[in-house]
Design an enzyme around this catalytic site. Sequence first.
Site, PDB file in Angstrom:
ATOM      1  N   ASP A 104      -3.017 -12.062   5.236  1.00 27.68           N
ATOM      2  CA  ASP A 104      -4.361 -11.605   4.856  1.00 27.68           C
ATOM      3  C   ASP A 104      -5.164 -11.298   6.120  1.00 27.68           C
ATOM      4  O   ASP A 104      -5.356 -12.175   6.975  1.00 27.68           O
ATOM      5  CB  ASP A 104      -5.056 -12.700   4.021  1.00 27.68           C
ATOM      6  CG  ASP A 104      -6.284 -12.153   3.308  1.00 27.68           C
ATOM      7  OD1 ASP A 104      -6.892 -11.184   3.815  1.00 27.68           O
ATOM      8  OD2 ASP A 104      -6.645 -12.704   2.265  1.00 27.68           O
ATOM      9  N   TRP A 124      -6.568  11.893   3.703  1.00 31.36           N
ATOM     10  CA  TRP A 124      -6.289  12.291   2.306  1.00 31.36           C
ATOM     11  C   TRP A 124      -4.860  11.901   1.887  1.00 31.36           C
ATOM     12  O   TRP A 124      -4.069  12.742   1.460  1.00 31.36           O
ATOM     13  CB  TRP A 124      -6.483  13.790   2.126  1.00 31.36           C
ATOM     14  CG  TRP A 124      -7.859  14.320   2.373  1.00 31.36           C
ATOM     15  CD1 TRP A 124      -8.871  13.759   3.099  1.00 31.36           C
ATOM     16  CD2 TRP A 124      -8.387  15.582   1.889  1.00 31.36           C
ATOM     17  NE1 TRP A 124      -9.978  14.583   3.097  1.00 31.36           N
ATOM     18  CE2 TRP A 124      -9.705  15.704   2.372  1.00 31.36           C
ATOM     19  CE3 TRP A 124      -7.857  16.608   1.122  1.00 31.36           C
ATOM     20  CZ2 TRP A 124     -10.510  16.797   2.087  1.00 31.36           C
ATOM     21  CZ3 TRP A 124      -8.654  17.720   0.849  1.00 31.36           C
ATOM     22  CH2 TRP A 124      -9.965  17.802   1.325  1.00 31.36           C
ATOM     23  N   TYR A 129      -2.633   2.635  11.696  1.00 33.68           N
ATOM     24  CA  TYR A 129      -3.188   3.866  11.139  1.00 33.68           C
ATOM     25  C   TYR A 129      -4.704   3.872  11.168  1.00 33.68           C
ATOM     26  O   TYR A 129      -5.350   2.860  10.897  1.00 33.68           O
ATOM     27  CB  TYR A 129      -2.671   4.085   9.712  1.00 33.68           C
ATOM     28  CG  TYR A 129      -1.197   4.397   9.731  1.00 33.68           C
ATOM     29  CD1 TYR A 129      -0.758   5.680  10.020  1.00 33.68           C
ATOM     30  CD2 TYR A 129      -0.252   3.385   9.561  1.00 33.68           C
ATOM     31  CE1 TYR A 129       0.596   5.966  10.110  1.00 33.68           C
ATOM     32  CE2 TYR A 129       1.102   3.658   9.643  1.00 33.68           C
ATOM     33  CZ  TYR A 129       1.515   4.958   9.921  1.00 33.68           C
ATOM     34  OH  TYR A 129       2.865   5.237  10.029  1.00 33.68           O
ATOM     35  N   THR A 169      -8.208   6.928  10.704  1.00 38.71           N
ATOM     36  CA  THR A 169      -8.687   7.868   9.697  1.00 38.71           C
ATOM     37  C   THR A 169      -9.541   8.990  10.277  1.00 38.71           C
ATOM     38  O   THR A 169     -10.199   8.827  11.314  1.00 38.71           O
ATOM     39  CB  THR A 169      -9.524   7.069   8.668  1.00 38.71           C
ATOM     40  OG1 THR A 169     -10.207   7.973   7.814  1.00 38.71           O
ATOM     41  CG2 THR A 169     -10.569   6.196   9.334  1.00 38.71           C
ATOM     42  N   ASP A 170      -9.580  10.096   9.546  1.00 39.62           N
ATOM     43  CA  ASP A 170     -10.504  11.193   9.834  1.00 39.62           C
ATOM     44  C   ASP A 170     -11.961  10.731   9.725  1.00 39.62           C
ATOM     45  O   ASP A 170     -12.864  11.364  10.264  1.00 39.62           O
ATOM     46  CB  ASP A 170     -10.247  12.359   8.863  1.00 39.62           C
ATOM     47  CG  ASP A 170     -10.189  11.930   7.398  1.00 39.62           C
ATOM     48  OD1 ASP A 170      -9.856  10.752   7.129  1.00 39.62           O
ATOM     49  OD2 ASP A 170     -10.468  12.762   6.509  1.00 39.62           O
ATOM     50  N   ALA A 173      -5.131  -2.422   5.542  1.00 38.33           N
ATOM     51  CA  ALA A 173      -6.501  -2.080   5.929  1.00 38.33           C
ATOM     52  C   ALA A 173      -7.416  -2.221   4.717  1.00 38.33           C
ATOM     53  O   ALA A 173      -6.948  -2.193   3.571  1.00 38.33           O
ATOM     54  CB  ALA A 173      -6.577  -0.641   6.440  1.00 38.33           C
ATOM     55  N   GLY A 197       0.822  -1.218   0.000  1.00 36.75           N
ATOM     56  CA  GLY A 197       0.000   0.000   0.000  1.00 36.75           C
ATOM     57  C   GLY A 197       0.857   1.268   0.000  1.00 36.75           C
ATOM     58  O   GLY A 197       2.090   1.206   0.083  1.00 36.75           O
ATOM     59  N   TYR A 246     -17.000   2.299   6.479  1.00 35.27           N
ATOM     60  CA  TYR A 246     -15.526   2.321   6.600  1.00 35.27           C
ATOM     61  C   TYR A 246     -15.154   2.988   7.929  1.00 35.27           C
ATOM     62  O   TYR A 246     -14.345   2.459   8.700  1.00 35.27           O
ATOM     63  CB  TYR A 246     -14.935   3.069   5.412  1.00 35.27           C
ATOM     64  CG  TYR A 246     -13.469   3.408   5.548  1.00 35.27           C
ATOM     65  CD1 TYR A 246     -12.485   2.428   5.446  1.00 35.27           C
ATOM     66  CD2 TYR A 246     -13.058   4.734   5.769  1.00 35.27           C
ATOM     67  CE1 TYR A 246     -11.130   2.756   5.560  1.00 35.27           C
ATOM     68  CE2 TYR A 246     -11.722   5.060   5.881  1.00 35.27           C
ATOM     69  CZ  TYR A 246     -10.752   4.077   5.781  1.00 35.27           C
ATOM     70  OH  TYR A 246      -9.425   4.407   5.897  1.00 35.27           O
ATOM     71  N   THR A 273      -9.424  -0.213   2.564  1.00 35.25           N
ATOM     72  CA  THR A 273      -9.452   1.241   2.348  1.00 35.25           C
ATOM     73  C   THR A 273     -10.475   1.682   1.296  1.00 35.25           C
ATOM     74  O   THR A 273     -10.589   2.881   1.031  1.00 35.25           O
ATOM     75  CB  THR A 273      -8.050   1.754   1.932  1.00 35.25           C
ATOM     76  OG1 THR A 273      -7.611   1.014   0.798  1.00 35.25           O
ATOM     77  CG2 THR A 273      -7.053   1.610   3.055  1.00 35.25           C
TER      78      THR A 273
HETATM   79  N1  LIG Z   1      -5.579   6.434   1.759  1.00 35.04           N
HETATM   80  C1  LIG Z   1      -6.117   7.382   2.536  1.00 35.04           C
HETATM   81  O1  LIG Z   1      -6.540   8.455   2.063  1.00 35.04           O
HETATM   82  C2  LIG Z   1      -6.194   7.182   4.031  1.00 35.04           C
HETATM   83  C3  LIG Z   1      -6.820   8.165   4.811  1.00 35.04           C
HETATM   84  C4  LIG Z   1      -6.897   7.982   6.187  1.00 35.04           C
HETATM   85  C5  LIG Z   1      -6.364   6.843   6.766  1.00 35.04           C
HETATM   86  N2  LIG Z   1      -5.790   5.893   5.984  1.00 35.04           N
HETATM   87  C6  LIG Z   1      -5.283   4.683   6.625  1.00 35.04           C
HETATM   88  O2  LIG Z   1      -3.888   4.559   6.339  1.00 35.04           O
HETATM   89  C7  LIG Z   1      -3.544   3.166   6.351  1.00 35.04           C
HETATM   90  C8  LIG Z   1      -2.736   2.844   5.117  1.00 35.04           C
HETATM   91  O3  LIG Z   1      -3.572   2.957   3.971  1.00 35.04           O
HETATM   92  P1  LIG Z   1      -2.989   3.394   2.546  1.00 35.04           P
HETATM   93  O4  LIG Z   1      -3.311   4.820   2.384  1.00 35.04           O
HETATM   94  O5  LIG Z   1      -1.585   2.944   2.395  1.00 35.04           O
HETATM   95  O6  LIG Z   1      -3.982   2.579   1.607  1.00 35.04           O
HETATM   96  P2  LIG Z   1      -3.718   1.608   0.390  1.00 35.04           P
HETATM   97  O7  LIG Z   1      -2.685   2.177  -0.512  1.00 35.04           O
HETATM   98  O8  LIG Z   1      -5.068   1.283  -0.131  1.00 35.04           O
HETATM   99  O9  LIG Z   1      -3.078   0.311   1.062  1.00 35.04           O
HETATM  100  C9  LIG Z   1      -3.843  -0.621   1.783  1.00 35.04           C
HETATM  101  C10 LIG Z   1      -2.975  -1.828   2.047  1.00 35.04           C
HETATM  102  O10 LIG Z   1      -3.770  -2.774   2.776  1.00 35.04           O
HETATM  103  C11 LIG Z   1      -3.672  -4.010   2.118  1.00 35.04           C
HETATM  104  N3  LIG Z   1      -4.844  -4.833   2.342  1.00 35.04           N
HETATM  105  C12 LIG Z   1      -6.134  -4.589   2.010  1.00 35.04           C
HETATM  106  N4  LIG Z   1      -6.911  -5.628   2.390  1.00 35.04           N
HETATM  107  C13 LIG Z   1      -6.067  -6.538   2.949  1.00 35.04           C
HETATM  108  C14 LIG Z   1      -6.263  -7.812   3.522  1.00 35.04           C
HETATM  109  N5  LIG Z   1      -7.467  -8.392   3.601  1.00 35.04           N
HETATM  110  N6  LIG Z   1      -5.192  -8.456   4.021  1.00 35.04           N
HETATM  111  C15 LIG Z   1      -3.947  -7.903   3.956  1.00 35.04           C
HETATM  112  N7  LIG Z   1      -3.703  -6.716   3.412  1.00 35.04           N
HETATM  113  C16 LIG Z   1      -4.758  -6.028   2.927  1.00 35.04           C
HETATM  114  C17 LIG Z   1      -3.505  -3.682   0.650  1.00 35.04           C
HETATM  115  O11 LIG Z   1      -3.006  -4.821  -0.016  1.00 35.04           O
HETATM  116  P3  LIG Z   1      -3.309  -5.154  -1.559  1.00 35.04           P
HETATM  117  O12 LIG Z   1      -2.212  -4.469  -2.320  1.00 35.04           O
HETATM  118  O13 LIG Z   1      -3.235  -6.651  -1.609  1.00 35.04           O
HETATM  119  O14 LIG Z   1      -4.689  -4.632  -1.872  1.00 35.04           O
HETATM  120  C18 LIG Z   1      -2.514  -2.537   0.770  1.00 35.04           C
HETATM  121  O15 LIG Z   1      -1.216  -3.047   0.994  1.00 35.04           O
HETATM  122  C19 LIG Z   1      -4.867   2.396   6.485  1.00 35.04           C
HETATM  123  O16 LIG Z   1      -5.057   2.040   7.824  1.00 35.04           O
HETATM  124  C20 LIG Z   1      -5.918   3.418   6.088  1.00 35.04           C
HETATM  125  O17 LIG Z   1      -7.164   3.154   6.707  1.00 35.04           O
HETATM  126  C21 LIG Z   1      -5.668   6.041   4.626  1.00 35.04           C
END
Ligand SMILES: NC(=O)c1ccc[n+]([C@@H]2O[C@H](COP(=O)([O-])OP(=O)(O)OC[C@H]3O[C@@H](n4cnc5c(N)ncnc54)[C@H](OP(=O)(O)O)[C@@H]3O)[C@@H](O)[C@H]2O)c1
Length: 304
Positions: free
Chosen positions: A52, A167, A116, A118-119, A77, A26, A142, A79
């Site tokens: 997983d 974001w 991590y 989220t907002d 997560a 991610g 979510y 997401t």
């Molecule tokens: N993106 C945002 O805007 C945002 C905002 C607020 C908070 N956050 C939080 O920040 C953290 C990191 O998110 P990110 O921004 O890096 O999002 P991301 O790029 O969507 O990455 C999510 C990661 O979680 C993995 N994942 C999803 N389902 C899974 C499962 N069942 N088992 C194992 N791995 C799984 C994905 O793997 P795959 O590659 O296999 O799908 C990917 O590696 C999360 O906790 C998210 O809630 C993100």
Amino acid sequence: MNNTAGELHNQIDSSAMNVLVLGATGMVGRSWIDLLSRNEIEYTALARPQFDLANPELISKAFGGSNSYSLVVNAAAWTDVDAAESDQHGAMRANAHALGEIAEYCKRVDSTLISYSTDYVFSGNTNTPYETDSPHEPINFYGKSKALGEQLLIDSGARHLLIRTSWVYAPWGSNFVSTILKLAEERSELRVVDDQRGRPTSAQQLAASSYNLLCKGVEGTWHLTDSGECTWYDFATEIVRYAELDCKIHPCTTAEFPRPTTRPSYSTLDISASLEKLGTIPHWKDQLHLVIDKLNSLSDLETQ
Ligand SMILES: NC(=O)c1ccc[n+]([C@@H]2O[C@H](COP(=O)([O-])OP(=O)(O)OC[C@H]3O[C@@H](n4cnc5c(N)ncnc54)[C@H](OP(=O)(O)O)[C@@H]3O)[C@@H](O)[C@H]2O)c1
């Protein structure tokens, strides 16, 4: 510029660290791996299918045998905000119960856990930044799943840093910056919502600042984003301006751009406590410019 992505304060003995990164594919997971590699900190990276969140046996295996980690970074997560509404069980499993299990393992083996959130655990029905102890009030599934995950993490008693962010964008993965860059190359005009305010966050800066908070010896719930705040329209306008793309961005309302799932209209997180600890938190425009520069250098490499 101070505290650019990847600059570490290095106030702990990183040579004694052994880090497990969950969700290595991610945006945030890759940023952690980039950071750890560049700073020669030992790590193990896990991602699907070996790890997983949907599968308790694979979570158990990650912590089984002789595996012993001083720090576990959970960047995995569910997401996909819209898909969380249609598969509520899947989202709840990944964001809440799996995190509870990870936290229990960390507690058992005395690892520090960074996870991590989220907002979106907040409703957005306000116009002042959310504090770390503001009550949960999620308006979509979510957000509900992340809110329960937070509670299970805290209840586990594991030593933790629970970091809420918002974001998120990076030079890799699918995100608002990469989407706007692609659309702005294809179209001469775009409409972007101008009635949702928040704080963009560079994933690379988030990883570095998370590590630096850890170095300060803090625990508990923290907010980390870039500094400044903007609407999605402001964000898109700056992306197109800095990338020198010939595309006109028009503001529109959320009502004009309906999406399947309601998002908070105001989701600025109060980062003052992190700012006090870290000394400085870069502005979102500076971080955005770094990410666009990085994207350009990556695409130059691809074309060579
Ligand atoms: N993106 C945002 O805007 C945002 C905002 C607020 C908070 N956050 C939080 O920040 C953290 C990191 O998110 P990110 O921004 O890096 O999002 P991301 O790029 O969507 O990455 C999510 C990661 O979680 C993995 N994942 C999803 N389902 C899974 C499962 N069942 N088992 C194992 N791995 C799984 C994905 O793997 P795959 O590659 O296999 O799908 C990917 O590696 C999360 O906790 C998210 O809630 C993100």
